[in-house]
Write an enzyme that holds these catalytic residues in place. Structure first.
Site, mmCIF file in Angstrom:
data_model
loop_
_atom_site.group_PDB
_atom_site.id
_atom_site.type_symbol
_atom_site.label_atom_id
_atom_site.label_comp_id
_atom_site.label_asym_id
_atom_site.label_seq_id
_atom_site.Cartn_x
_atom_site.Cartn_y
_atom_site.Cartn_z
ATOM 1 N N ALA A 1 0.957 -1.151 0.013
ATOM 2 C CA ALA A 1 -0.029 -0.157 0.091
ATOM 3 C C ALA A 1 0.734 1.301 0.033
ATOM 4 O O ALA A 1 1.895 1.305 0.800
ATOM 5 C CB ALA A 1 -0.818 -0.024 1.290
ATOM 6 N N SER B 1 2.377 -2.271 4.368
ATOM 7 C CA SER B 1 2.431 -0.822 4.185
ATOM 8 C C SER B 1 3.795 -0.525 3.499
ATOM 9 O O SER B 1 4.783 -1.371 3.687
ATOM 10 C CB SER B 1 2.274 -0.020 5.449
ATOM 11 O OG SER B 1 3.387 -0.056 6.401
ATOM 12 N N ASP B 2 4.026 0.676 2.739
ATOM 13 C CA ASP B 2 5.282 1.310 2.415
ATOM 14 C C ASP B 2 5.777 1.549 3.877
ATOM 15 O O ASP B 2 5.165 2.040 4.752
ATOM 16 C CB ASP B 2 4.853 2.365 1.499
ATOM 17 C CG ASP B 2 6.299 2.491 0.681
ATOM 18 O OD1 ASP B 2 7.375 1.992 1.131
ATOM 19 O OD2 ASP B 2 6.289 3.190 -0.510
ATOM 20 N N TRP B 3 7.169 1.838 3.804
ATOM 21 C CA TRP B 3 7.784 1.900 5.182
ATOM 22 C C TRP B 3 7.311 3.397 5.861
ATOM 23 O O TRP B 3 7.516 4.501 5.040
ATOM 24 C CB TRP B 3 9.214 1.892 4.946
ATOM 25 C CG TRP B 3 9.785 0.367 5.126
ATOM 26 C CD1 TRP B 3 10.852 0.149 5.993
ATOM 27 C CD2 TRP B 3 9.235 -0.802 4.690
ATOM 28 N NE1 TRP B 3 11.095 -1.187 5.932
ATOM 29 C CE2 TRP B 3 10.147 -1.802 5.405
ATOM 30 C CE3 TRP B 3 8.213 -1.114 3.930
ATOM 31 C CZ2 TRP B 3 9.773 -3.182 4.919
ATOM 32 C CZ3 TRP B 3 7.948 -2.461 3.626
ATOM 33 C CH2 TRP B 3 8.728 -3.426 4.126
ATOM 34 N N ALA C 1 4.323 4.396 6.303
ATOM 35 C CA ALA C 1 3.189 4.822 5.593
ATOM 36 C C ALA C 1 2.058 4.836 6.512
ATOM 37 O O ALA C 1 0.811 5.558 6.389
ATOM 38 C CB ALA C 1 2.975 4.076 4.268
#
Length: 816
Positions: free
Chosen positions: A197, A230-232, A234
């Site tokens: 995401a 999640s993206d880091w 995010a």
């Protein structure tokens, strides 16, 4: 081969029943930067993740464990070859297993909405169909190797400006037809085990909380059964993320999940049943990659693909991805390929010819064991030819990390000054985020020294510098150039990645090695809850007058039979975290090319850039090769192509403008937090086809070393068959491209669009038939009234073409 007969559900349910709330919520949060926690009570080991799309870095951002570095994703897409993409995926799975990695954070399938996108090089194409086909091949290859692919960034993460906070306003039709389309195709055809995401919001909702797109579309309509990570950094809200369908919040140990999620369940703010669903998906991921002891992995060890030679594949992709966009006639024959047998003197020019730009910056960075520069590759391939080199123009005026000429190691010491670990380094950069080398603990680590020797290529005053927050002591050839603390006034994390600071200059003699040492004591702060050791030794060559450098290159070109100029962007131009502001080559590289072309008619320009650049000299040189970021075998592949050992096999996966002003979509900066995708479905060639400006090179363009005649096209709306002949004098490869043009313009649509393609090969004089299926989706649009895909009936022209603007044979079909 991925086994489809393994039923993991019973083991997953048994594991869920054994876990208490705290254990379950801990599993949804990163243990550290790159891994999830182990839960021995259910036989679950830790799941390890790693970047990136061109190689597998592993859990440490350092070069002491080298990685194969493949060409950039734009280069892979330029091959228009899903089978080659699949082999690339298999290689990266092989690399992941070697490094103990279970989940590869790739591929990136966002679109080239604008040529200014800073992460353009990490994506495939401006076209959703091409992106989906190449991405499908890549994901299949990774997962055939028993490693999870993570398709990212879901969705509309097509620029970098304010990426954490931007709200991309995208209407339903372009969202479906363009930006969701590659994800849909990959979910349908490759069944990825994970999707990431994105940071951004879409239509007012951040993607880590987007229940409509994650739960409704991705899982509901498409049937995706994998994990959403999640993206880091995010994930922002515990309740919002869980309700939105986010399974894993990274990185750890401090996330919105874990203890915060357990508290939310106990307080009644979220339902434990939703936690259980997320845990099931994480356990399914674990089972597939072999991290859950109770069940066999999806790909047992005896079914893993045969080993792949990484260097050979990197070289093959680099050759196949090179796009020859210009090849003028000189003395009655094309400028390329060069005739090695009759070539006595070649000038190789440009800083990038000796210090190759092989990959983009940011999370795509890996550290290969070796890099073949263009100069090295050509020198090795032309043993009987005089090869002269001159820098000509340097694209960067900043210090770079210590590289060529340095032989370095990292020495880790405790507070008493005792050595607790020594590790080889390929360059002067250390980035340990969340992990430190094996045998060292962060608590015991007090200082790290980058130590070794430097052997200059040139005599003169060499500049040395430092990068990173904390205490530094820099010593070169016995002289202390700096001893003090490097500080940063802004955000501390940003300070770790700030440009290097020059600390002094030392007069050195070419070929005479000197000792170098940079001792660093890192900042250990409660504000940063992770092990962070980020610093570097910087260096720059002796300064020379830029005019003199160009004069020297021009003089070398004037004496040579051929001049090969390698131009490139820099990490300050193309990298993660920012977008470009223009399409210009940095420094005085355009001047270098123009002046060399004025004295040598056989001037061949090689462009090492991951995305389009302006080339005002393109019609004044003999040949132009777009080499993208060509990976570790850059020079070997370039020599193969220039000398005709391999054909430049690439075709453009995105349109190259002549100037930025001509490009139809250039807005990447949000206004008051919102970036409207006001162009609708008209991006890339779809938009160029509506305007008055012609690009420098159209989508699909590229030529090889032979010629082709398209003889016929036949078929129907399901499949077309094209017959073509190799009319040249050598074996060749062609990309047959199929475009649809609707006869009915009552529905606003592009004038034509890509509906299929296939690579073909044939010997000189031979004919070949190629059948290309046409997907039903090519004849559909997303109807915003009914919220459904709708076939538009009527007559369609079907063109078999060499590029978007170069149709060769056509037929008509009637649909519906």
């Amino acid at each position: 081969m991925i086994r489809s007969d393994i039923d993991h559900d019973a083991a997953i349910e048994a594991a869920v029943e054994q876990l208490d709330l705290d254990a379950k919520t801990s599993l949804l949060a990163g243990r550290d930067v790159w891994s999830l926690p182990a839960l021995p009570q259910v036989g679950l080991r830790s799941i390890v993740m790693s970047d990136g799309p061109v190689g597998v870095r592993g859990v440490r951002w350092a070069g002491d464990d080298p990685s194969v570095a493949l060409p950039s994703p734009t280069a892979l897409a330029a091959t228009w070859d899903p089978d080659l993409a699949e082999r690339a995926g298999r290689l990266l799975a092989q690399e992941a297993r070697r490094k103990g990695v279970d989940v590869l954070l790739a591929p990136t399938v966002n679109l080239h909405r604008s040529p200014l996108g800073g992460r353009h090089f990490e994506c495939y194409s401006e076209d959703p169909y091409l992106t989906g086909v190449i991405g499908t091949g890549f994901v299949r290859g990774v997962q055939e190797g028993g490693v999870a692919a993570t398709v990212k960034h879901f969705v509309a993460n097509d620029a970098e400006t304010d990426r954490f906070t931007v709200d991309n306003a995208v209407a339903a039709r372009p969202l479906r037809e363009l930006y969701l389309a590659p994800f849909e195709a990959i979910v349908r055809d490759a069944r990825p085990w994970a999707i990431m995401a994105a940071y951004n919001s879409v239509n007012g909702t951040t993607m880590t909380e987007h229940r409509e797109l994650v739960g409704g579309v991705l899982r509901g309509e498409w049937g995706f059964d994998g994990c959403v990570v999640s993206d880091w950094l995010a994930a922002r809200s515990t309740e919002g993320a869980l309700r939105g369908g986010l399974d894993i919040a990274m990185p750890g140990p401090v996330t919105v999940y874990g203890a915060q999620l357990a508290d939310a369940v106990r307080a009644g703010r979220v339902d434990e049943a939703d936690v259980d669903d997320a845990v099931r998906r994480v356990l399914r991921l674990a089972a597939r990659v072999g991290a859950l002891a109770a069940v066999p992995p999806a790909v047992p060890a005896d079914r893993l693909p045969a080993p792949i030679d990484g260097r050979a594949l990197a070289r093959e992709i680099a050759c196949r991805g090179v796009v020859l966009v210009r090849n003028a006639e000189l003395d009655g024959r094309p400028a390329l390929p060069l005739d090695a047998a009759g070539l006595r003197h070649v000038a190789v020019l440009g800083r990038a010819a000796i210090d190759a730009r092989i990959l983009g910056g940011g999370s795509a960075t890996v550290y290969p064991e070796q890099v073949v520069s263009p100069l090295d590759g050509l020198t090795a391939a032309l043993p009987d030819t005089t090869v002269t080199f001159a820098v000509g123009a340097d694209p960067s005026d900043e210090m770079g990390e210590a590289g060529a000429g340095f032989a370095l190691r990292a020495v880790v010491r405790d507070a008493a000054g005792e050595t607790i670990g020594t590790y080889p380094l390929p360059n002067g950069s250390i980035t340990w985020l969340g992990e430190v080398p094996e045998g060292v603990t962060y608590d015991a680590l007090h200082s790290v020294e980058i130590a070794g020797t430097f052997t200059p290529r040139d005599s003169g005053e060499h500049a040395f510098g430092t990068k990173g927050l904390g205490e530094h002591e820099l010593v070169v050839d016995g002289t202390v150039l700096f001893a003090g603390t490097q500080e940063f006034s802004g955000d501390q994390l940003e300070g770790f990645f700030a440009p290097p600071v020059e600390r002094g200059r030392v007069a050195l003699s070419a070929g005479t090695p000197v000792e170098v040492s940079l001792t660093y004591t890192p900042v250990k702060s409660a504000e940063i809850p992770l092990p962070v050791v980020v610093f570097g030794l910087a260096h720059s060559e002796p300064e020379r007058d830029p005019g003199d450098m160009i004069d020297e290159a021009v003089a070398a070109a004037a004496e040579a039979e051929a001049a090969i100029v390698v131009v490139a962007t820099t990490e300050r131009v193309e990298s993660e975290g920012f977008d470009r502001t223009d399409l210009e080559l940095p420094g005085r590289q355009n001047e270098l090319v123009a002046r060399v072309a004025a004295v040598n008619p056989r001037t061949i320009v090689v462009v090492n850039a991951g995305s389009p650049v302006a080339m005002p000299w393109r019609d004044d040189v003999a040949a132009v090769l777009l080499g993208w970021f060509p990976g570790q075998e850059a020079g070997a592949a370039l020599a193969d192509v220039l000398l005709g050992h391999q054909e430049p096999g690439g075709r453009l996966p995105t349109t190259w403008p002549a100037t930025l002003a001509d490009a139809p979509v250039t807005e990447v900066t949000p206004v008051e937090g919102v970036l409207p995708y006001s162009e609708g479905v008209f991006i890339g060639y779809r938009a160029w086809d509506r305007g008055d400006n012609a690009p420098a090179y159209p989508f699909g363009h590229g030529t090889g070393y032979t010629t082709w005649e398209y003889d016929s096209i036949s078929g129907d709306a399901n499949t077309v068959t094209v017959r073509l002949r190799n009319t040249g004098d050598r074996h060749g490869r062609e990309i047959v491209q199929i475009y649809l043009t609707p006869g009915d313009d009552s529905v606003p649509r592009p004038r034509r669009w890509l509906a299929g393609f296939a690579p073909v090969e044939a010997a000189a004089g031979a004919s070949v038939d190629i059948s290309i299926p046409l997907p039903l989706r090519a004849f559909e649009i997303w109807d915003e009234t009914s919220n459904a895909w709708t076939t538009i009936p009527g007559e369609y022209r079907i063109d078999a073409a060499r590029s978007f603007t170069d149709s060769r044979v056509a037929m008509h079909v009637t649909v519906g």
